[in-house]
Structure formats: C-alpha cells, structure tokens
Design a protein around this motif. Sequence first.
Motif, PDB file in Angstrom:
ATOM      1  N   GLU A  12      21.137  -2.772  -9.883  1.00  0.00           N
ATOM      2  CA  GLU A  12      21.546  -2.611  -8.483  1.00  0.00           C
ATOM      3  C   GLU A  12      20.365  -2.635  -7.509  1.00  0.00           C
ATOM      4  OE1 GLU A  12      25.538   0.071  -8.639  1.00  0.00           O
ATOM      5  OE2 GLU A  12      23.648   1.127  -8.908  1.00  0.00           O
ATOM      6  N   ILE A  13      19.152  -2.666  -8.033  1.00  0.00           N
ATOM      7  CA  ILE A  13      17.985  -2.700  -7.149  1.00  0.00           C
ATOM      8  C   ILE A  13      17.951  -4.059  -6.469  1.00  0.00           C
ATOM      9  CG2 ILE A  13      15.472  -2.576  -7.020  1.00  0.00           C
ATOM     10  CD1 ILE A  13      15.550  -0.719  -9.461  1.00  0.00           C
ATOM     11  N   ASP A  14      17.997  -4.022  -5.151  1.00  0.00           N
ATOM     12  CA  ASP A  14      18.141  -5.209  -4.319  1.00  0.00           C
ATOM     13  C   ASP A  14      16.808  -5.549  -3.648  1.00  0.00           C
ATOM     14  OD1 ASP A  14      19.766  -7.101  -2.639  1.00  0.00           O
ATOM     15  OD2 ASP A  14      19.135  -5.712  -1.061  1.00  0.00           O
ATOM     16  N   LEU A  15      16.423  -6.815  -3.689  1.00  0.00           N
ATOM     17  CA  LEU A  15      15.152  -7.244  -3.120  1.00  0.00           C
ATOM     18  C   LEU A  15      15.052  -6.922  -1.628  1.00  0.00           C
ATOM     19  CD1 LEU A  15      12.411  -8.582  -3.523  1.00  0.00           C
ATOM     20  CD2 LEU A  15      13.515 -10.784  -3.073  1.00  0.00           C
ATOM     21  N   VAL A  16      16.118  -7.108  -0.888  1.00  0.00           N
ATOM     22  CA  VAL A  16      16.078  -6.827   0.554  1.00  0.00           C
ATOM     23  C   VAL A  16      15.799  -5.345   0.797  1.00  0.00           C
ATOM     24  CG1 VAL A  16      17.427  -6.823   2.690  1.00  0.00           C
ATOM     25  CG2 VAL A  16      17.538  -8.793   1.149  1.00  0.00           C
ATOM     26  N   SER A  17      16.432  -4.465   0.023  1.00  0.00           N
ATOM     27  CA  SER A  17      16.194  -3.024   0.171  1.00  0.00           C
ATOM     28  C   SER A  17      14.759  -2.663  -0.186  1.00  0.00           C
ATOM     29  CB  SER A  17      17.153  -2.235  -0.727  1.00  0.00           C
ATOM     30  OG  SER A  17      18.478  -2.455  -0.342  1.00  0.00           O
ATOM     31  N   VAL A  18      14.249  -3.268  -1.236  1.00  0.00           N
ATOM     32  CA  VAL A  18      12.866  -3.012  -1.657  1.00  0.00           C
ATOM     33  C   VAL A  18      11.898  -3.481  -0.579  1.00  0.00           C
ATOM     34  CG1 VAL A  18      11.085  -3.675  -3.324  1.00  0.00           C
ATOM     35  CG2 VAL A  18      13.364  -3.023  -4.125  1.00  0.00           C
ATOM     36  N   LEU A  19      12.090  -4.688  -0.072  1.00  0.00           N
ATOM     37  CA  LEU A  19      11.192  -5.207   0.957  1.00  0.00           C
ATOM     38  C   LEU A  19      11.299  -4.420   2.261  1.00  0.00           C
ATOM     39  CD1 LEU A  19      11.512  -9.052   0.356  1.00  0.00           C
ATOM     40  CD2 LEU A  19       9.661  -7.517  -0.372  1.00  0.00           C
ATOM     41  N   THR A  20      12.497  -3.975   2.590  1.00  0.00           N
ATOM     42  CA  THR A  20      12.685  -3.144   3.789  1.00  0.00           C
ATOM     43  C   THR A  20      11.931  -1.829   3.637  1.00  0.00           C
ATOM     44  OG1 THR A  20      14.836  -4.135   4.243  1.00  0.00           O
ATOM     45  CG2 THR A  20      14.405  -1.996   5.243  1.00  0.00           C
ATOM     46  N   ALA A  21      12.021  -1.226   2.451  1.00  0.00           N
ATOM     47  CA  ALA A  21      11.291   0.022   2.201  1.00  0.00           C
ATOM     48  C   ALA A  21       9.791  -0.196   2.299  1.00  0.00           C
ATOM     49  CB  ALA A  21      11.665   0.584   0.833  1.00  0.00           C
ATOM     50  N   LEU A  22       9.313  -1.300   1.768  1.00  0.00           N
ATOM     51  CA  LEU A  22       7.875  -1.590   1.773  1.00  0.00           C
ATOM     52  C   LEU A  22       7.349  -2.032   3.137  1.00  0.00           C
ATOM     53  CD1 LEU A  22       7.617  -3.481  -1.629  1.00  0.00           C
ATOM     54  CD2 LEU A  22       6.802  -1.158  -1.117  1.00  0.00           C
ATOM     55  N   ALA A  23       8.240  -2.355   4.063  1.00  0.00           N
ATOM     56  CA  ALA A  23       7.812  -2.822   5.385  1.00  0.00           C
ATOM     57  C   ALA A  23       7.171  -1.711   6.209  1.00  0.00           C
ATOM     58  CB  ALA A  23       9.004  -3.409   6.148  1.00  0.00           C
ATOM     59  N   ASP A  24       7.457  -0.468   5.880  1.00  0.00           N
ATOM     60  CA  ASP A  24       6.848   0.644   6.602  1.00  0.00           C
ATOM     61  C   ASP A  24       5.474   0.942   5.996  1.00  0.00           C
ATOM     62  OD1 ASP A  24       7.449   3.176   8.459  1.00  0.00           O
ATOM     63  OD2 ASP A  24       6.340   3.800   6.665  1.00  0.00           O
ATOM     64  N   PRO A  25       4.432   1.040   6.811  1.00  0.00           N
ATOM     65  CA  PRO A  25       3.079   1.245   6.277  1.00  0.00           C
ATOM     66  C   PRO A  25       2.913   2.527   5.459  1.00  0.00           C
ATOM     67  CG  PRO A  25       2.991   0.750   8.629  1.00  0.00           C
ATOM     68  CD  PRO A  25       4.433   0.871   8.262  1.00  0.00           C
ATOM     69  N   LEU A  26       3.582   3.608   5.844  1.00  0.00           N
ATOM     70  CA  LEU A  26       3.456   4.851   5.092  1.00  0.00           C
ATOM     71  C   LEU A  26       4.123   4.749   3.718  1.00  0.00           C
ATOM     72  CD1 LEU A  26       4.027   7.509   7.898  1.00  0.00           C
ATOM     73  CD2 LEU A  26       1.865   6.761   6.891  1.00  0.00           C
TER      74      LEU A  26
END
Length: 101
Positions: A12-26
């Motif tokens: 269920e791990i979705d690439l868009v969710s992962v990339l969205t999470a990683l978009a924040d610098p912190l």
Amino acid sequence: MTDAEGHPDVEEIDLVSVLTALADPLRLQVVRDLLADEEGAERHCTSFGLPVSKSTRSHHFKVLRESGLIQQVDRGNSRMAQLRRADIDSRFPGLLSALIT
C-alpha cells in the motif's frame, strides 16, 4: 491494510505519498538522518532536533508514518522511529540511495 498505528502494508506504500512526505525539508532530514544510522536503528523522535513545536513535530512524524517511510514503536513512555528501509527499497529500488547527500 493500514494497522492501528497508521502504518500502511508494504504493497500500500504509494510513491506519491512518499514523495509528498519527502518534499518537506524537515521530513527529508529525518529520513536522511535515519539513513545514516545503522540499519534497524530506532531513534527517539526528539533526537532529530527539529526546530518546531511538539505538535508540529508530531505532525511531521505522522506524515512520515502514514506514507510508509517510517515505523513508530512505543518503548515505555517514549516513541521511537525506525526507517522502513527494506520495505521502501522493495517498492521503489534506488529511491533511498538517491537521498543520501
């Protein structure tokens, strides 16, 4: 299916969710810090030194958890974070390696 803590199953791990999470610098820095640790290492959420309030820090870890990047485990009255390295590598080979600076 997501568990009671909000951790998605590997499939269920979705690439868009992962990339969205990683978009924040912190959040990106948290993942990079975990990548620098020994595989399987757990860290207390306050050990990352995020310059934000407790509620904002909790939000960042919730986003990381719900995206599937980290697993959070209660250890007594502490909450520990662990990178889901094998799960992310199996879903998106090379993604974590690309984050190492």
